[in-house]
Enzyme design. Structure first.
Site, PDB file in Angstrom:
ATOM      1  CB  SER B 157      -0.890  -0.139   1.226  1.00 41.25           C
ATOM      2  OG  SER B 157      -1.811   0.883   1.127  1.00 41.25           O
ATOM      3  CG  ASP B 322      -6.609  -3.548  -3.239  1.00 36.97           C
ATOM      4  OD1 ASP B 322      -7.364  -2.790  -3.169  1.00 36.97           O
ATOM      5  OD2 ASP B 322      -5.285  -3.637  -2.984  1.00 36.97           O
ATOM      6  CG  HIS B 355      -5.856  -2.271   0.385  1.00 37.42           C
ATOM      7  ND1 HIS B 355      -5.048  -1.972  -0.786  1.00 37.42           N
ATOM      8  CD2 HIS B 355      -5.289  -1.385   1.303  1.00 37.42           C
ATOM      9  CE1 HIS B 355      -3.943  -1.319  -0.186  1.00 37.42           C
ATOM     10  NE2 HIS B 355      -4.218  -0.989   0.945  1.00 37.42           N
TER      11      HIS B 355
END
Lengths: 200, 382
Positions: B157, B322, B355
């Site tokens: 991320s 995601d 995610h």
């Protein structure tokens, strides 16, 4: 090394930038990196193969030719675009060949010959879809959805104005036998074509 | 209290604070005369200092990536699934460094630490930090630890953005960049979610323009809402469905507006817990760092041009469900790397958790990550 890969590596020059469509476990690219100092990428969709490539240090991209195409690669990015034993498994081989020669100066294609005598014999005799070492699947589960013969492939190349620079024919054990050279469309099981659009 | 820790854990670890007193110039034009970074390390740095791996954390992360601080800890560090003996980032082979980034709220200099020039908390006066600023501070940390070149810089991320930035700003100081569930820039939708989170915080009457400490309050309500919104974007629809469905806390509707569905009470609980432990000013800062990240910006939006200086090899991983940083965003990055003739490997991992999947070990993710890191280890003689 498999005889077909042995033949292919002779056509790759030191430092060539290579794209391998359906690179499998990365054996060929790894060899080309080590022995020919080649760079480039393999495209693959099998998760286990992708993992194996990563472990070998082969640059591998998860990409499906049928659904994603090759738009993300620019014209003339590669010296050579390879496709070993995968042409018969894509939905539009003709378009893939066009793409190969858009991306690279030269293409190398290998595929199983559907006109090999054993397949012809099997179909003639039993009336069932032929199976062989090179084509070990049943008609209903085969990934090989676009089978062709050497003659078919060469006709397509003529139609597209693609020049065949070399053709090597091997048998099921990837041996380069004189019989297969003499009567390729009947006795050759796998052909290795080196194609280009450059007419010199 | 358990009397043993899992054998594939790095075990008991303790953080250390490293002080820097060379001023650091920041992208915003301000500078910090001195600052602290809180750091944890796992494994041993080899004699050639070639086996070091930097772990970059995401929005709410920190230096405690693996292992336990005490036998009483209920949970290990935030990326314990991937860091430890025999895990993808194998601490038997690598020397792993993880820090709390500047602007964080877990001990490194940030809004909730003391400004040495005033003797008071920085609060909202702490400068806005960018991903490039973090990378600069991490490079100084590498200097301090005697690491000239990282075997790999790894992050998920927002952490992945730092790994990408490293490859552009210090091309000769890393061999590999591992970028997981990340993106080369936020989309308008991503920024929109961040803005909702920031509005939730700044409109809380207890926020006091960020000077809540001086008022002896905390903008709990706002931070809780911010986290609730964020949390929704970390999970997939299917994962939420699987976890909660339409399940009610009690048997029947109550025809009111209290938390009746399990998903409501889960989000409230997560939000409340977060609002007790995270600093609101840091949350604003981190979301802004996300918004600003766009290495292609100076190159007319052409990421492949931005990548020109990079020398490392890249591993990019995305997750099928995601939707915060979707596989398409990773592919954008990979395609730019291909155009720039960089070495890159990419896989889209099929995982149902959205995610958050980058924190959850699934066989394919673990296998691919392990294979790649194993090869990195062999390359650096670890």
């Amino acid at each position: 090394m498999r005889a077909d890969l042995e033949i292919i590596q002779q056509w790759v020059e030191p430092g060539h930038h290579v794209l391998d469509l359906g690179c499998g476990d990365g054996t060929l690219l790894h060899y080309l990196q080590q022995e020919r100092n080649a760079t480039g990428f393999g495209l693959e969709i099998n998760p286990d193969h992708i993992t194996t490539c990563m472990g070998k240090g082969v640059s591998v991209i998860e990409q499906n030719l049928d659904t994603q195409g090759l738009d993300n690669f620019g014209d003339g990015m590669f010296d050579i675009v390879l496709m070993t034993q995968a042409l018969q498994a894509v939905r539009r081989p003709d378009k893939v060949i066009d793409e190969m020669l858009r991306l690279g100066r030269e293409g190398i294609v290998t595929f199983p010959n559907f006109a090999h005598w054993r397949l012809r014999w099997g179909l003639a005799l039993s009336g069932r879809m032929p199976e062989s070492d090179a084509l070990p699947y049943k008609w209903y589960n085969t990934p090989n959805i676009r089978l062709c013969t050497f003659k078919d492939f060469e006709a397509l190349c003529r139609q597209k104005g693609i020049k065949i620079k070399s053709r090597r024919v091997v048998d099921g054990q990837h041996q380069n036998s004189w019989l297969a050279r003499a009567w390729p469309n009947l006795l050759g099981e796998i052909a290795i074509y080196r194609i280009t659009r450059e007419h010199t | 209290m358990p009397d043993s820790l899992p054998t594939d854990s790095v075990g008991l670890v303790s953080p250390q604070t490293i002080h820097f007193d060379t001023p650091i110039e920041l992208a915003c034009g301000q500078s910090l005369d001195s600052y602290d970074l809180v750091v944890e390390t796992y494994g041993t740095l080899n004699a050639e200092a070639s086996n070091a791996v930097l772990i970059c954390h995401a929005l709410s992360g920190h230096h405690h990536a693996a292992g336990y601080h005490s036998y009483d800890d209920k949970k290990p560090g935030w990326w314990d699934s991937c860091i430890g003996p025999g895990k993808p980032i194998d601490t038997n082979r690598f020397f792993v460094v993880c820090l709390n980034n500047l602007g964080g709220c877990h001990g490194s200099s940030g809004p909730s630490s003391i400004n040495p020039s005033t003797g008071k908390l920085y609060g909202p006066d702490f400068p806005v930090i960018t991903v490039a600023d973090w990378v600069k501070s991490q490079a100084r940390l590498a200097d301090r630890l005697g690491i000239q070149q990282w075997a790999a810089v790894v992050g998920g991320s927002l952490g992945g953005m730092q790994a990408l930035q490293w490859s552009l700003d210090y091309p000769d100081r890393l061999r590999h960049a591992v970028i997981v569930a990340s993106t080369p820039r936020l989309t308008a939708q991503n920024i929109a979610f961040n803005e909702v989170a920031r509005q939730a915080i700044t409109s809380d009457t207890d926020f006091h323009d960020g000077r809540y400490d001086e008022e002896s309050t905390l903008p709990r309500r706002g931070l809780m809402l911010a986290r609730m919104v964020g949390h929704i974007t970390y999970l997939s629809d299917a994962a939420m469905g699987e976890k909660f469905g339409r399940e009610l806390r009690e048997e029947a509707f109550k025809f009111g507006y209290d938390a009746e569905f399990q998903v409501e009470s889960y989000l409230r609980y997560q939000g409340e817990r977060f609002s007790e432990s995270f600093d609101a000013n840091t949350y604003l800062l981190m979301t802004r760092a996300l918004d600003y990240f766009d290495p292609a910006y100076e190159f007319g939006g052409d990421l492949s041009k931005a990548l020109a200086p990079a020398q490392c090899e890249y591993l990019v991983l995305s997750f099928s469900t995601d939707w915060r940083f979707s596989p398409a965003r990773s592919e954008e990055m990979v395609n730019a790397m291909i155009s720039a003739r960089k070495k890159v490997s990419y896989a889209e991992i099929d995982a149902p958790w959205g995610h958050d999947a980058f924190l959850i070990p699934t066989p394919r993710y673990t296998n691919a990550f392990t294979a790649y890191m194993d090869r990195v280890a062999r390359e650096v003689g670890a």
